[in-house]
Design a protein around this motif. Structure first.
Motif, PDB file in Angstrom:
ATOM      1  N   SER A   7      -7.502  56.403  -0.278  1.00  0.00           N
ATOM      2  CA  SER A   7      -6.789  55.358  -0.437  1.00  0.00           C
ATOM      3  C   SER A   7      -5.528  55.677  -0.204  1.00  0.00           C
ATOM      4  N   SER A  19      -4.651  56.424   3.430  1.00  0.00           N
ATOM      5  CA  SER A  19      -4.555  55.385   4.491  1.00  0.00           C
ATOM      6  C   SER A  19      -3.836  54.153   3.957  1.00  0.00           C
ATOM      7  N   VAL A  27      -4.928  51.982   2.098  1.00  0.00           N
ATOM      8  CA  VAL A  27      -5.772  50.839   1.658  1.00  0.00           C
ATOM      9  C   VAL A  27      -6.334  50.933   0.185  1.00  0.00           C
ATOM     10  N   PRO A  28      -6.050  49.829  -0.602  1.00  0.00           N
ATOM     11  CA  PRO A  28      -6.623  49.999  -1.896  1.00  0.00           C
ATOM     12  C   PRO A  28      -7.882  50.423  -2.114  1.00  0.00           C
ATOM     13  N   THR A  47     -10.617  47.595  -1.719  1.00  0.00           N
ATOM     14  CA  THR A  47     -11.021  47.285  -0.520  1.00  0.00           C
ATOM     15  C   THR A  47     -11.568  48.196   0.353  1.00  0.00           C
ATOM     16  N   ILE A  48     -11.590  49.306  -0.118  1.00  0.00           N
ATOM     17  CA  ILE A  48     -12.444  50.440   0.574  1.00  0.00           C
ATOM     18  C   ILE A  48     -13.819  50.350   0.320  1.00  0.00           C
ATOM     19  N   TYR A 101     -15.335  47.523   2.145  1.00  0.00           N
ATOM     20  CA  TYR A 101     -15.599  47.739   3.589  1.00  0.00           C
ATOM     21  C   TYR A 101     -16.842  48.574   3.653  1.00  0.00           C
ATOM     22  N   LEU A 132     -10.690  53.147   9.085  1.00  0.00           N
ATOM     23  CA  LEU A 132      -9.573  52.410   8.308  1.00  0.00           C
ATOM     24  C   LEU A 132      -8.455  51.979   9.009  1.00  0.00           C
ATOM     25  N   ARG A 133      -8.085  53.088   9.928  1.00  0.00           N
ATOM     26  CA  ARG A 133      -6.920  52.375  10.602  1.00  0.00           C
ATOM     27  C   ARG A 133      -7.264  51.388  11.743  1.00  0.00           C
ATOM     28  N   ARG A 166      -7.734  48.143  10.012  1.00  0.00           N
ATOM     29  CA  ARG A 166      -6.593  47.151   9.766  1.00  0.00           C
ATOM     30  C   ARG A 166      -5.830  47.087  10.795  1.00  0.00           C
ATOM     31  N   GLU A 182      -5.246  43.097  10.819  1.00  0.00           N
ATOM     32  CA  GLU A 182      -3.606  42.558  10.788  1.00  0.00           C
ATOM     33  C   GLU A 182      -3.212  42.291  12.039  1.00  0.00           C
TER      34      GLU A 182
END
Lengths: 210, 210
Positions: free
Chosen positions: A7, A10, A12-13, A16-17, A20, A47-48, A51, A55
């Motif tokens: 987390s 990345s 990312v919280p 959220t992980i 996913y 994760l990249r 996103r 986004e």
């Protein structure tokens, strides 16, 4: 690394992980205890990619699932995997097979693609997307000329083959190629659009200005 | 013609026409009785423009008011009137003057515009819009190269000056020029974007396909 480190690395919280992971977008870590799992660089890359799709590409989560499946299936050639991502970025066109105008526009698009020698699958949603804009222009009393379409296509072919495709790292991890494609398609598409509007303003100042 | 005929000729329902009249988007007809007014070609042209702005440009009604005011004020030169429409088509960028990265990107945009010799007003929202995309690319680890930006700009300048600006009828009614600009900017922008995605798919098939 642990999920907390993943987390932090990345951005990312953790919830959220976990979401996913549940949705199957992020591959499971290596289980090292009843409640512990180890994550690595592959998870960071994934994760990249997620996103970038969410986004930058504004791709809905359901479509991201299909893209991730194509990324994970090494049996799918890179080109087809990239195609899956490409199609997810298209705005779905509403088509009505009984509409004569739409059918004619679609035939025109298919002919143009054939004449250009472009290799586009018959089911590419981009075909209907383009046909729809052609119908709209005709309805507004400004049909697009054949010559203009060909000229645009020629300019774009050169840009894409000389400048853009070379930037997609097709030999590295499959995630990186898709991420690169999404960013390139969406953000460079925006740059193109903004520069075009700037050029319009400037040209209008030259032609009409004092 | 009467309002019912104006509705039939334009395809805009009577209640919508009345709404445009109340909002000042459509000029009043010539009063020929207590409850009767006569409308003409100028009203038809205005309705076409309003629909192009709403449906093609997705410009909010409040911004349409500003554009209509610029169309009606003959004291405003055509170039500035077109600029008003152009700026209404820009996506407003969220800017934070204290953000060092944003400030640097904006300076880069201003420098690029200066180097290109483009005539763009200092308050054009397109400047911040472009700066924002540059910040986003850098944050994603893919900063846009100077050389690429210049190359894009050169290709676009040529397209716009040779092909696009000439199509805006600047000598006719002011409404027609704005309508043409909106349709050209938005719909030809879409054509460009779709052709670019098609070229990507084709190029990827050539490079990676069997």
């Amino acid at each position: 690394m642990r999920i907390s480190q993943l987390s932090a690395a990345s951005g990312v919280p953790i919830p959220t992980i976990k979401y996913y992971l549940r949705e199957g977008l992020l591959q499971q870590g290596e289980q090292t205890g009843a409640t512990r799992a180890e994550y690595g660089d592959a998870h960071l890359r994934r994760l990249r990619l997620i996103r970038a799709l969410l986004e930058v590409g504004r791709v809905p989560v359901a479509s991201i699932g299909k893209i991730v499946a194509a990324v994970e299936d090494e049996g799918i050639p890179v080109h087809r995997m990239l195609g899956t991502a490409h199609y997810a970025l298209a705005s779905p066109a509403e088509t009505d097979p009984d509409d004569e105008e739409q059918r004619a526009a679609r035939e025109r698009v298919d002919r143009l693609i054939g004449d250009l020698g472009w290799r586009i699958t018959p089911e590419a949603p981009t075909r209907d997307e383009l046909a729809q804009v052609l119908v709209r222009l005709a309805q507004l009393g400004r049909p697009a000329g054949e010559d203009d379409l060909r000229h645009y296509a020629d300019v774009i072919t050169q840009l894409v083959s000389e400048r853009e495709m070379g930037k997609i790292p097709v030999d590295g991890p499959r995630e990186a190629a898709v991420e690169s494609l999404v960013i390139g398609t969406v953000l460079y598409g925006k740059i193109f659009d903004i520069l075009r509007r700037l050029a319009h303003e400037s040209e209008s100042a030259h032609v009409l200005g004092s």
